[in-house]
Design a protein around this motif. Structure first.
Motif, PDB file in Angstrom:
ATOM      1  N   TYR A   1       0.836  -1.195   0.000  1.00  0.00           N
ATOM      2  CA  TYR A   1       0.000   0.000   0.000  1.00  0.00           C
ATOM      3  C   TYR A   1       0.875   1.252   0.000  1.00  0.00           C
ATOM      4  O   TYR A   1       1.684   1.462   0.913  1.00  0.00           O
ATOM      5  N   THR A   2       0.704   2.074  -1.028  1.00  0.00           N
ATOM      6  CA  THR A   2       1.494   3.293  -1.155  1.00  0.00           C
ATOM      7  C   THR A   2       0.612   4.472  -1.560  1.00  0.00           C
ATOM      8  O   THR A   2      -0.518   4.304  -2.028  1.00  0.00           O
TER       9      THR A   2
ATOM     10  N   HIS B   1      -2.358   3.630  -4.094  1.00  0.00           N
ATOM     11  CA  HIS B   1      -1.982   2.534  -4.970  1.00  0.00           C
ATOM     12  C   HIS B   1      -1.853   1.262  -4.134  1.00  0.00           C
ATOM     13  O   HIS B   1      -1.440   1.305  -2.978  1.00  0.00           O
ATOM     14  N   THR B   2      -2.190   0.133  -4.714  1.00  0.00           N
ATOM     15  CA  THR B   2      -2.015  -1.136  -4.015  1.00  0.00           C
ATOM     16  C   THR B   2      -1.740  -2.257  -4.995  1.00  0.00           C
ATOM     17  O   THR B   2      -2.226  -2.250  -6.132  1.00  0.00           O
TER      18      THR B   2
ATOM     19  N   LEU C   1      -5.474   1.369   7.313  1.00  0.00           N
ATOM     20  CA  LEU C   1      -4.074   1.650   6.992  1.00  0.00           C
ATOM     21  C   LEU C   1      -3.623   2.934   7.663  1.00  0.00           C
ATOM     22  O   LEU C   1      -4.422   3.843   7.910  1.00  0.00           O
ATOM     23  N   ARG C   2      -2.332   3.002   7.911  1.00  0.00           N
ATOM     24  CA  ARG C   2      -1.704   4.207   8.442  1.00  0.00           C
ATOM     25  C   ARG C   2      -0.628   4.673   7.463  1.00  0.00           C
ATOM     26  O   ARG C   2       0.240   3.896   7.055  1.00  0.00           O
TER      27      ARG C   2
ATOM     28  N   THR D   1       4.830   7.542  -0.533  1.00  0.00           N
ATOM     29  CA  THR D   1       4.770   7.116   0.867  1.00  0.00           C
ATOM     30  C   THR D   1       4.261   5.684   0.931  1.00  0.00           C
ATOM     31  O   THR D   1       3.279   5.331   0.265  1.00  0.00           O
ATOM     32  N   THR D   2       4.930   4.857   1.729  1.00  0.00           N
ATOM     33  CA  THR D   2       4.478   3.492   1.975  1.00  0.00           C
ATOM     34  C   THR D   2       3.779   3.433   3.330  1.00  0.00           C
ATOM     35  O   THR D   2       4.209   4.090   4.282  1.00  0.00           O
ATOM     36  N   ALA D   3       2.724   2.660   3.416  1.00  0.00           N
ATOM     37  CA  ALA D   3       2.000   2.524   4.680  1.00  0.00           C
ATOM     38  C   ALA D   3       2.937   2.039   5.775  1.00  0.00           C
ATOM     39  O   ALA D   3       3.833   1.225   5.536  1.00  0.00           O
ATOM     40  N   SER D   4       2.727   2.538   6.989  1.00  0.00           N
ATOM     41  CA  SER D   4       3.524   2.083   8.128  1.00  0.00           C
ATOM     42  C   SER D   4       2.767   1.072   8.986  1.00  0.00           C
ATOM     43  O   SER D   4       3.354   0.449   9.874  1.00  0.00           O
ATOM     44  N   GLN D   5       1.472   0.894   8.713  1.00  0.00           N
ATOM     45  CA  GLN D   5       0.669  -0.110   9.404  1.00  0.00           C
ATOM     46  C   GLN D   5      -0.489  -0.491   8.490  1.00  0.00           C
ATOM     47  O   GLN D   5      -1.095   0.367   7.845  1.00  0.00           O
TER      48      GLN D   5
END
Length: 402
Positions: free
Chosen positions: A44-45, A255-256, A298-299, A313-317
């Protein structure tokens, strides 16, 4: 607490309309049947563009001029009122309703909520441009029960220094050319919003988030017909008789690599981890307008030291959730809350404590965490059903927050 709301709550208590358990005490937590499961964050970005409309917005500002938030609130023209008689929810602290016209409008529905405490924290009593504010997003349909036609925000004064007023501002997308700039409606659900610094992030279900700059509120001409929008001729600009519009400045696109595209149903700000969290409204089965599958949460962290996202940015959670029909999400210091309008439940979860479920209001929408350096931290939320649009705050400790 605002003077108007204090009076309303005192009157309700005197009349026996608010039960003691609604103001103090636990709502009776129960263990939730299942817990979220962890997903791979790399799937997830986000990509962010904050300059998408720079040229058009510069032309619009030059043509129309801007009004600061304090000017908009000096011209606030709607009266908010106290909570509905009999409204109760465990841990209730304070709240309000919109005027009768907005409370019963079957074409427009309140959705997202954020506050000036999100924008700047607790400094200076959470004042943005001199005002402590609650901000609510709405969508308007072309008819009662019809298709989404446009979206707006309301800025609500939440400060005893000022009148109990609010003002509506139309959300618009810049169009036209730099020689003849214009704008058009944004027909999105606006299911969640987050105000961070000067930027307002508005959930766009199929895309991610649209970005607005609270320093760029444009002045428009009132008059014309109710359906006129944008440049009419010369420097005459109508906006459905709104005196102010807020133009989009950019887009944060999701985006995923997962099979299922994200549905950005609601968002909220986590000031501790400097991130935005999102969740999806989905159904276990039988829905035609919404996905039939487990939802995700998502975070996404902001760029270091900024109120903006990096270019990528990439998800951190990332979490897979066991609950459905989620209209609200909040997170703060490792804790999560999820509002299920379908189940009238507020779910609380941390990786260490596990899940709990609490009775919640019907028709509940988004959630915003309210930090307070001198009193209990609160969760702000709201209801969307016509005639019952309470905007309210509860002590977060009542709902597992501790």
């Amino acid at each position: 607490m605002n003077r108007h709301v204090r009076t309303t709550l005192r009157a309700a208590l005197a009349a026996g309309l608010l039960v003691a358990g609604a103001l103090a005490g636990a709502p009776g937590a129960s263990a939730a049947a299942a817990a979220p499961t962890v997903l791979n964050t790399s799937a997830y970005t986000l990509s962010a563009d904050y300059h998408q409309f720079d040229a058009l917005n510069s032309a619009l500002v030059s043509t129309l001029g801007t009004s600061a938030v304090h000017t908009v609130m000096d011209n606030a023209n709607h009266d908010r009122q106290g909570l509905a008689s009999g409204f109760s929810v465990a841990g209730l602290s304070t709240g309000f309703r919109f005027d009768d016209g907005d409370d019963t409008d079957c074409r427009s529905y309140p959705q997202g909520i954020t506050t000036s405490r999100d924008a700047i924290g607790t400094a200076n009593s959470g004042n943005y441009d001199g005002h402590q504010l609650v901000l609510v997003s709405w969508y308007t349909a072309d008819a009662c029960g019809g298709d989404q036609q446009r979206s707006r925000i309301t800025l609500v004064d939440w400060d005893a220094t000022y009148p109990n007023k609010y003002r509506k501002i139309l959300l618009v997308e810049p169009t036209g050319t730099t020689a003849a700039p214009s704008f058009k409606d944004i027909p999105i659900h606006a299911g969640g919003i987050s105000w961070y610094g000067d930027y307002l992030y508005v959930a766009d279900t199929g895309t991610g988030m649209r970005v607005f700059d609270m320093r760029k509120i444009l002045n428009t001409d009132t008059g014309g017909t109710a359906d006129q929008i944008g440049r009419q001729s010369g420097t005459v600009y109508y906006a459905h008789n709104y005196a102010y519009v807020l133009p989009q400045v950019g887009t944060v696109t999701a985006h995923t690599t997962d099979t299922d595209k994200l549905a950005w149903s609601s968002i909220s700000l986590d000031r501790v981890s400097k991130s935005i969290v999102m969740t999806e409204y989905t159904c276990p089965s039988g829905c035609t307008k919404y996905p039939n599958r487990p939802p995700r949460a998502l975070r996404f962290p902001f760029a270091s030291g900024a109120t903006t996202f990096a270019a990528t940015t990439t998800a951190s959670q990332a979490l897979r959730l066991p609950w459905y029909k989620l209209n609200g999400v909040a997170s703060h210091n490792g804790r999560w809350w999820f509002n299920s309008s379908g189940q009238k439940q507020l779910y609380y979860w941390t990786p260490t404590a596990g899940p709990s479920a609490f009775a919640w209001v019907g028709g509940g929408e988004s959630i915003s965490y309210w930090e307070d350096s001198t009193g209990p931290d609160l969760l702000w939320s709201l209801q969307e059903p016509t005639g019952s649009r309470n905007v309210f705050a509860v002590t977060q400790a009542t709902y597992g927050g501790g």
